[in-house]
Design a protein around this motif. Sequence first.
Motif: not given
Lengths: 290, 133
Positions: B13-14, B48-49, B51-52, B54-58
């Motif tokens: 994700i960018s 949550r997994q 999000a962690e 992909m480094l984005v918010s839940v």
Amino acid sequence: MNTPPALEVSALEKHYPRFALGPLDLIVPSGSIYGLIGPNGAGKTTLIDQIFGMGSPDAGTIRVCGLDHEHDEVAVKSCAAYVGPDLSFVAWGKITNAIRFTRGFRPTWDDAYCARLMRDFGISANDRIGTLSFGGRTKLALLLALAWHPQVLVLDEPTTGIDAHTKKAVFVELLGIVRDEARTVFISSHQLSDLERFADHVGVLHKGRLVAEGATGELVERHLQAEWEAENAGAFAHVPGLTLQEHEGPRWRGVLDTMTCPLESLQRRGARDVRTQALTLEELFLALTK
Amino acid sequence: MPSKSIKLLFPPISPAADGTLYEQIVSGVKRAIGDGKMKPGEALPSFRQLAEEMLVSVITVKRAYDELEREGIIFRRQGLGTFVAEGGGDRSRELKIEHARTLLKTAAREAAEAGLKPPDVRRLFLETLNEQP
């Protein structure tokens, strides 16, 4: 299961000769990352100081994990951690001493996690705190707060002065924290693009008041940059949800909160040729806090 | 939980890529399902997994899952997790075709506004197709 909000600020007021915070109402749901943004002097640090009992509020209440921040001060401090730019650990000499000291009064201290964080943040136990860079001291403060698994982590400008690699490592940890739905991160920062990506909710503080709040993506998307033409200058002053930015002759530019000020309400006031485009969080911030 | 690595299952994700962050997750999941990398009935990672990973918010992941569920590509089972729907791959492909049709309509309108006649538009489209790698 009925988890109380991680942070619940109700009708909070604090008055100083030159600045007033509030009345402020704010709820941070448990299991989320909440980003508080605001220009310098908006009251972010004043709010955080209030949460940690530095000075009593003039009115209102603050509850952390359901506990009153004054009445249950000790309980609050054993579930919430603070990281801010004014923390100084120089008196401990070496990093290892600061760790030993903090570990001593945090029963939930996790040695293995601490060791991993030291690796990920690139800090070593024998470094002298006095020789650390600003970023290095911030990393140490984050380490000391993360390693005992607080339920609520309050961070005041945690990524100032740290490099992109460490910043990424910090956000990996923060997202890891909220993987556990009972734990929460409250973060005040000027790094708007980071918050846009990582924060579940954002609140915009301006002159001591919360001027906008919501789920990050929705808050950004429900606002639009609008340009229109209109002759009747008086029609656009003090419209709820409309922030005027520029006005020259018949040409206008402003930001709309389409929840309170839909496009049709502009047209009803005589706006013609209305053109709109999306905003980033940073552009929204600039418009709302001018 | 899926045994394969999530990291390489979905594209990163960018902010530099097209679409908002949650739209990128939606299209990433659709692509993984459409390509057959994820099969019907297979479990997706938890909010949550992911999000962690992909480094984005839940909340961004939750929103993407909500949309995928509305479109019938995935489904949720209370307490069990989120799974690829039966026919999710076909549904994903149908939606892509629908989307392509909408974009072509926009292209046709823009071309008409620029004064191009249907044969010119056809030639332009064929040229564009040939440029595709």
